[in-house]
Write a protein that holds these residues in place. Sequence first.
Motif, PDB file in Angstrom:
ATOM      1  N   ILE A 170      -0.691  -3.832   7.627  1.00 33.13           N
ATOM      2  CA  ILE A 170      -1.632  -2.812   7.147  1.00 33.13           C
ATOM      3  C   ILE A 170      -1.457  -2.592   5.651  1.00 33.13           C
ATOM      4  N   ILE A 171      -0.207  -2.487   5.218  1.00 29.25           N
ATOM      5  CA  ILE A 171       0.066  -2.273   3.790  1.00 29.25           C
ATOM      6  C   ILE A 171      -0.471  -3.440   2.969  1.00 29.25           C
ATOM      7  N   ARG A 172      -0.197  -4.659   3.406  1.00 31.75           N
ATOM      8  CA  ARG A 172      -0.694  -5.839   2.692  1.00 31.75           C
ATOM      9  C   ARG A 172      -2.222  -5.827   2.607  1.00 31.75           C
ATOM     10  N   ARG A 173      -2.859  -5.569   3.738  1.00 33.85           N
ATOM     11  CA  ARG A 173      -4.327  -5.609   3.786  1.00 33.85           C
ATOM     12  C   ARG A 173      -4.936  -4.560   2.874  1.00 33.85           C
ATOM     13  N   GLU A 174      -4.434  -3.356   2.933  1.00 31.90           N
ATOM     14  CA  GLU A 174      -5.024  -2.261   2.159  1.00 31.90           C
ATOM     15  C   GLU A 174      -4.748  -2.398   0.668  1.00 31.90           C
ATOM     16  N   LEU A 175      -3.570  -2.841   0.310  1.00 35.08           N
ATOM     17  CA  LEU A 175      -3.273  -3.035  -1.112  1.00 35.08           C
ATOM     18  C   LEU A 175      -4.116  -4.172  -1.685  1.00 35.08           C
ATOM     19  N   THR A 176      -4.260  -5.232  -0.923  1.00 38.07           N
ATOM     20  CA  THR A 176      -5.091  -6.356  -1.363  1.00 38.07           C
ATOM     21  C   THR A 176      -6.534  -5.899  -1.569  1.00 38.07           C
ATOM     22  N   ALA A 177      -7.024  -5.095  -0.636  1.00 37.62           N
ATOM     23  CA  ALA A 177      -8.388  -4.571  -0.750  1.00 37.62           C
ATOM     24  C   ALA A 177      -8.539  -3.674  -1.973  1.00 37.62           C
ATOM     25  N   ALA A 178      -7.432  -3.061  -2.391  1.00 38.84           N
ATOM     26  CA  ALA A 178      -7.464  -2.204  -3.571  1.00 38.84           C
ATOM     27  C   ALA A 178      -7.316  -2.998  -4.864  1.00 38.84           C
ATOM     28  N   GLY A 179      -7.214  -4.328  -4.755  1.00 39.39           N
ATOM     29  CA  GLY A 179      -7.130  -5.168  -5.941  1.00 39.39           C
ATOM     30  C   GLY A 179      -5.725  -5.333  -6.481  1.00 39.39           C
ATOM     31  N   ILE A 180      -4.725  -5.031  -5.664  1.00 37.71           N
ATOM     32  CA  ILE A 180      -3.328  -5.146  -6.091  1.00 37.71           C
ATOM     33  C   ILE A 180      -2.750  -6.455  -5.578  1.00 37.71           C
ATOM     34  N   GLN A 181      -2.001  -7.164  -6.435  1.00 39.44           N
ATOM     35  CA  GLN A 181      -1.369  -8.407  -6.041  1.00 39.44           C
ATOM     36  C   GLN A 181      -0.140  -8.105  -5.196  1.00 39.44           C
ATOM     37  N   ASN A 183       7.984   3.374   8.764  1.00 41.51           N
ATOM     38  CA  ASN A 183       7.456   4.729   8.896  1.00 41.51           C
ATOM     39  C   ASN A 183       6.524   4.732  10.101  1.00 41.51           C
ATOM     40  N   SER A 184       5.995   5.905  10.418  1.00 41.14           N
ATOM     41  CA  SER A 184       5.053   5.995  11.526  1.00 41.14           C
ATOM     42  C   SER A 184       3.740   5.324  11.150  1.00 41.14           C
ATOM     43  N   ARG A 185       2.950   4.929  12.165  1.00 45.12           N
ATOM     44  CA  ARG A 185       1.658   4.314  11.910  1.00 45.12           C
ATOM     45  C   ARG A 185       0.743   5.299  11.180  1.00 45.12           C
ATOM     46  N   GLU A 186       0.772   6.547  11.610  1.00 44.77           N
ATOM     47  CA  GLU A 186      -0.061   7.571  10.992  1.00 44.77           C
ATOM     48  C   GLU A 186       0.248   7.720   9.514  1.00 44.77           C
ATOM     49  N   ASN A 187       1.535   7.763   9.168  1.00 46.78           N
ATOM     50  CA  ASN A 187       1.916   7.921   7.763  1.00 46.78           C
ATOM     51  C   ASN A 187       1.552   6.707   6.926  1.00 46.78           C
ATOM     52  N   VAL A 188       1.738   5.516   7.480  1.00 44.34           N
ATOM     53  CA  VAL A 188       1.385   4.301   6.748  1.00 44.34           C
ATOM     54  C   VAL A 188      -0.113   4.269   6.457  1.00 44.34           C
ATOM     55  N   GLN A 189      -0.904   4.565   7.449  1.00 45.85           N
ATOM     56  CA  GLN A 189      -2.354   4.558   7.252  1.00 45.85           C
ATOM     57  C   GLN A 189      -2.785   5.634   6.257  1.00 45.85           C
ATOM     58  N   GLU A 190      -2.182   6.810   6.352  1.00 47.67           N
ATOM     59  CA  GLU A 190      -2.512   7.895   5.421  1.00 47.67           C
ATOM     60  C   GLU A 190      -2.118   7.512   3.991  1.00 47.67           C
ATOM     61  N   ALA A 191      -0.928   6.929   3.852  1.00 48.14           N
ATOM     62  CA  ALA A 191      -0.447   6.527   2.518  1.00 48.14           C
ATOM     63  C   ALA A 191      -1.367   5.490   1.901  1.00 48.14           C
ATOM     64  N   MET A 192      -1.791   4.527   2.695  1.00 43.45           N
ATOM     65  CA  MET A 192      -2.683   3.488   2.167  1.00 43.45           C
ATOM     66  C   MET A 192      -4.039   4.073   1.781  1.00 43.45           C
ATOM     67  N   GLY A 193      -4.508   5.023   2.552  1.00 40.06           N
ATOM     68  CA  GLY A 193      -5.767   5.691   2.197  1.00 40.06           C
ATOM     69  C   GLY A 193      -5.660   6.414   0.867  1.00 40.06           C
ATOM     70  N   ARG A 194      -4.533   7.055   0.654  1.00 36.04           N
ATOM     71  CA  ARG A 194      -4.323   7.775  -0.619  1.00 36.04           C
ATOM     72  C   ARG A 194      -4.246   6.796  -1.782  1.00 36.04           C
ATOM     73  N   ILE A 195      -3.529   5.685  -1.589  1.00 37.94           N
ATOM     74  CA  ILE A 195      -3.389   4.721  -2.679  1.00 37.94           C
ATOM     75  C   ILE A 195      -4.741   4.081  -3.006  1.00 37.94           C
ATOM     76  N   ARG A 196      -5.518   3.742  -2.001  1.00 42.84           N
ATOM     77  CA  ARG A 196      -6.836   3.153  -2.247  1.00 42.84           C
ATOM     78  C   ARG A 196      -7.755   4.140  -2.963  1.00 42.84           C
ATOM     79  N   ALA A 197      -7.562   5.438  -2.685  1.00 39.48           N
ATOM     80  CA  ALA A 197      -8.398   6.456  -3.334  1.00 39.48           C
ATOM     81  C   ALA A 197      -8.106   6.561  -4.830  1.00 39.48           C
ATOM     82  N   LEU A 198      -6.911   6.062  -5.250  1.00 37.16           N
ATOM     83  CA  LEU A 198      -6.592   6.104  -6.674  1.00 37.16           C
ATOM     84  C   LEU A 198      -7.428   5.089  -7.459  1.00 37.16           C
TER      85      LEU A 198
END
Length: 408
Positions: free
Chosen positions: A327-338, A393-408
Motif C-alpha cells: 500500500i505504501i509503495r502504491r500510494e507513494l508512487t501515485a504521489a510521484g515519489i520515487q 502499523n495497523s492497516r487503518e493507520n497505514v491507509q490514513e497516513a498515505m492519504g495524508r501524504i498524497r494530500a500534500l
Amino acid sequence: MAQVNGNYLKLKAGYLFPEIARRVKAFSEANPEAQIIRLGIGDVTEPLPEACRTAMKGAIDEMGTREGFHGYGPEQGYLWLREKIAASDFQARGCQVSAEEIFVSDGSKCDSSNILDILGEGNRIAVTDPVYPVYVDSNVMAGRTGDADDAGRYGGLTYLPITAANGFTAEIPTEKVDLIYLCFPNNPTGAVATKAQLQAWVDYARANDALILFDAAYEAFIQDPELPHSIYEIEGARECAIEFRSFSKNAGFTGTRCALTVVPRGLMGTAANGERVELWALWNRRQCTKFNGVSYIVQRGAEAVYSVEGQAQVQALVAFYMQNAAIIRRELTAAGIQVYGGEQAPYVWLKTPENMDSWGFFDHLLGKAHVVGTPGSGFGAAGEGYFRLSAFNSRENVQEAMGRIRAL
C-alpha cells in the motif's frame, strides 16, 4: 572522580530513534490535538501469535509448581528450542547448522554489538552507507574508530555506499578489510541480495581471511523463493560468517525479547601472536560470563513459533505487514515519489521530493501530515536525501497516513 569512557563522547548526536522521539514529543506537546501516525521506528503493532501466547501461559503455570519451576537455564538457550531453530530455519533450507551452534539471546541488536567483545581492536571494519546505526555506534563506543568528520563518517571505518545506482547492494571493497557488516533484507533500504551477490562476499571473506557479520533479522519477509534467507545457503560461508536472527519482526517479539546468533564450530579468528582461535569457544565463554539466558517462559513462546499453528500465524503476520508495504509503495508512487524496497522487506525507502533534505522532510511530514518516518541521513551520509517508512502499523493507520501524504 570516576573517568568516563571517552569513546562515547565521539558520538555525533543522540541515537537516531531517541532523537526522533524527542522531536515527536516536542511537536506533540505543542500540538496536542494532532493525531500522529508513527511509521518510523521498526516496531511491530499486531498482537503476539495465539500459539505463542498459549505456550507462554502454559509455561507460567509450570513455573507455579515445584515440579515445573525453572531457575537459571542454559546460557546458550534450552536445547529443545535450539533444535527446533536448527531444523526449521536452517537445515530445512540445506544449511549445515546444528543446535550446538545456535545461541539464544534477548535481541539481535544486543548480539551484533556484543560480538565485539570477542574481536580484536585492530580489525579493519567495513559498513554499508546508509547502515543500521548500531553497527557503527557500537564500534565507536568500543574505541574501534577515530573521530567523525563533518559528514558524520568515522575515521577507521571503510564505508561502502549503497545507492540506486548499484541497486542498494554494496560493491566488494577494493582494499582488504577484516570485519564486514551485511544486512539483508537491508535495513534501511529494503534491498535484498541474490545468492550470486552473497557468494561474491563469501569468496572475498575467505580470500582475505575476513569475517562477515550477517544480520538476517528480516529474512521472513523475503517473498521471492530464489533469494537466500541465510548466509549459510552460500558455499563456504561456515568458514567466514556469523549470522544474527530475531523473533522480533516475524513473530512480534519486540516487547518480549528473543533472538539468536549462529556461530559455526570451526570458524576461526587470529590471536595477536598469530595463533588460530575458534570463535565459537570465545562466544560461548562470553555468554556464560556476561549473560544468564532468556527466560524459560519466553523460550517456550519462541518454540511455539515452529508449531503448525505458530507457523501459520507467523506467516499471516508477515503477509499483513507486506500488504501494508505494498500500500505504501502504491500510494507513494501515485504521489510521484520515487520508491525502493517494500517488496521483500517491511521497509520502503523513498527519495525525498523537491530535493528536500532528510530531516527537513521529516519535519515537513510531521508538521503537515502528522506522520512520522525516519530520515535517511540518520543511517549515514549516503542516506541524505532519502527517507524510510515502516510497514509496521495497523492497516487503518497505514491507509490514513498515505492519504495524508498524497494530500500534500
